[in-house]
Motif scaffolding. Structure first.
Motif, mmCIF file in Angstrom:
data_model
loop_
_atom_site.group_PDB
_atom_site.id
_atom_site.type_symbol
_atom_site.label_atom_id
_atom_site.label_comp_id
_atom_site.label_asym_id
_atom_site.label_seq_id
_atom_site.Cartn_x
_atom_site.Cartn_y
_atom_site.Cartn_z
ATOM 1 N N ILE A 46 0.452 -1.587 -0.167
ATOM 2 C CA ILE A 46 0.055 0.076 -0.344
ATOM 3 C C ILE A 46 0.996 1.537 -0.384
ATOM 4 C CG2 ILE A 46 -0.484 -0.322 2.859
ATOM 5 C CD1 ILE A 46 -3.050 1.208 2.711
ATOM 6 N N THR A 47 0.417 2.476 -0.231
ATOM 7 C CA THR A 47 1.118 3.427 -0.672
ATOM 8 C C THR A 47 0.767 4.544 0.267
ATOM 9 O OG1 THR A 47 0.936 3.349 -3.077
ATOM 10 C CG2 THR A 47 1.690 5.587 -1.870
ATOM 11 N N ALA A 48 1.417 4.881 1.447
ATOM 12 C CA ALA A 48 1.518 5.545 1.812
ATOM 13 C C ALA A 48 2.346 6.594 2.722
ATOM 14 C CB ALA A 48 1.324 4.478 3.505
ATOM 15 N N ASN A 49 1.823 7.911 3.343
ATOM 16 C CA ASN A 49 2.903 8.923 3.316
ATOM 17 C C ASN A 49 2.413 9.094 4.820
ATOM 18 O OD1 ASN A 49 0.061 9.591 3.087
ATOM 19 N ND2 ASN A 49 0.687 12.051 2.389
ATOM 20 N N SER A 50 2.122 8.457 5.688
ATOM 21 C CA SER A 50 1.800 8.547 7.152
ATOM 22 C C SER A 50 2.867 7.945 7.586
ATOM 23 C CB SER A 50 0.490 7.616 7.688
ATOM 24 O OG SER A 50 0.762 6.592 7.235
ATOM 25 N N SER A 64 0.288 4.826 9.516
ATOM 26 C CA SER A 64 -1.070 4.518 9.285
ATOM 27 C C SER A 64 -1.153 4.295 8.589
ATOM 28 C CB SER A 64 -2.063 6.030 10.575
ATOM 29 O OG SER A 64 -0.635 6.682 11.309
ATOM 30 N N PRO A 65 -2.792 2.503 9.170
ATOM 31 C CA PRO A 65 -3.318 2.336 7.653
ATOM 32 C C PRO A 65 -4.449 3.295 8.142
ATOM 33 C CG PRO A 65 -3.402 0.418 9.087
ATOM 34 C CD PRO A 65 -2.108 2.166 9.610
ATOM 35 N N ALA A 66 -5.715 2.870 6.946
ATOM 36 C CA ALA A 66 -7.299 3.636 7.395
ATOM 37 C C ALA A 66 -7.979 2.363 7.704
ATOM 38 C CB ALA A 66 -7.207 4.286 5.916
ATOM 39 N N SER A 69 -9.792 1.187 4.105
ATOM 40 C CA SER A 69 -9.160 0.606 3.514
ATOM 41 C C SER A 69 -9.730 -1.001 3.444
ATOM 42 C CB SER A 69 -7.659 0.326 3.499
ATOM 43 O OG SER A 69 -7.084 -0.596 2.869
ATOM 44 N N ARG A 70 -9.685 -1.488 1.649
ATOM 45 C CA ARG A 70 -9.904 -2.906 1.684
ATOM 46 C C ARG A 70 -9.317 -3.876 2.176
ATOM 47 N NH1 ARG A 70 -11.675 -1.847 -3.858
ATOM 48 N NH2 ARG A 70 -10.324 0.007 -3.466
ATOM 49 N N ARG A 71 -7.677 -3.330 2.642
ATOM 50 C CA ARG A 71 -6.607 -3.413 2.769
ATOM 51 C C ARG A 71 -6.662 -3.741 4.165
ATOM 52 N NH1 ARG A 71 -3.032 -0.540 -1.947
ATOM 53 N NH2 ARG A 71 -5.142 -0.049 -3.047
ATOM 54 N N SER A 98 -1.255 2.598 -4.943
ATOM 55 C CA SER A 98 -1.875 3.107 -4.690
ATOM 56 C C SER A 98 -3.726 2.765 -4.821
ATOM 57 C CB SER A 98 -2.187 4.834 -4.635
ATOM 58 O OG SER A 98 -2.352 4.748 -6.150
ATOM 59 N N PHE A 159 5.230 14.552 -1.744
ATOM 60 C CA PHE A 159 3.595 14.701 -2.033
ATOM 61 C C PHE A 159 3.395 15.539 -1.095
ATOM 62 C CE2 PHE A 159 -0.452 13.543 -0.826
ATOM 63 C CZ PHE A 159 -1.458 13.453 -1.958
#
Ligand SMILES: Cc1cc2nc3c(=O)[nH]c(=O)nc-3n(C[C@H](O)[C@H](O)[C@H](O)COP(=O)(O)O)c2cc1C
Length: 171
Positions: A46-50, A64-66, A69-71, A98, A159
């Motif tokens: 997964i792409t993440a900027n957190s 931090s994953p949301a 998210s389906r993932r 993403s 980003f």
């Protein structure tokens, strides 16, 4: 006054204007990472900027994953995972992960002893074990203990305000 000062400040509650809140958060420029883990049917990413560094001793990082998210389930409980910091030339990798959790096709990658996918050629890679996770609203904060690092200094992918770009050092 600084020539770049906008002079058009708006003040609002994040509860009543969530879009403006997101825009304000987007003023914080970040790098871009890909978080990977073993999935039930193959590698996932997964792409993440957190991503953030947390501690040098012990070596800890977070992301931090949301929950939406389906993932989410792939990452929320993964005991082992890796975080890859992307270089300026890695925009396609960023776009791939993403859109889809399985965007490994065109990549040079291998697995570590825990089956964690390791993408090669990135600016930095942190192999982690799950240290802690903290519930945080619509996200989960995952703290990883870094067990192995790969570093290949290169210009970063940046980003900011919903756009991708580069880093221009002060001369
Ligand atoms: C630059 C960028 C940063 C992102 N950072 C995060 C992040 O920190 N955490 C997260 O859960 N999703 C993040 N996302 C969204 C995911 O990469 C992905 O697009 C989203 O999970 C897609 O929804 P799905 O998982 O339901 O397919 C980011 C996306 C982009 C383009």
């Amino acid at each position: 006054m600084d020539a770049t000062a906008a002079g058009a400040e708006t003040v609002f509650s994040p509860d009543t204007d969530s879009l403006a809140f997101r825009r304000a958060l987007g003023s914080f420029a970040t790098g871009v990472t890909i978080v990977t883990a073993p999935g039930p049917d193959g590698p996932v990413g997964i792409t993440a900027n957190s991503f953030a560094s947390v501690s040098l001793d012990p070596p800890l990082v977070l992301w931090s994953p949301a929950k939406a998210s389906r993932r989410f389930d792939y990452f929320a409980t993964a005991p082992h995972f890796a975080i890859h910091v992307l270089g300026a030339g890695d925009h396609a990798i960023c776009e791939g992960f993403s859109r889809a959790h399985s965007a490994f096709d065109a990549l040079d990658w291998s697995e570590n002893a825990h089956g964690v996918p390791l993408i090669h050629g990135v600016a930095a890679r942190f192999e982690c074990t799950l240290e802690a996770s903290h519930d945080a609203g619509d996200h989960l904060i995952i703290v990883g203990r870094v067990t192995r690092v790969a570093h290949d200094p290169q210009a970063p992918l940046v980003f900011h305000a919903g756009q991708f770009g580069g880093f221009a050092p002060r001369g």
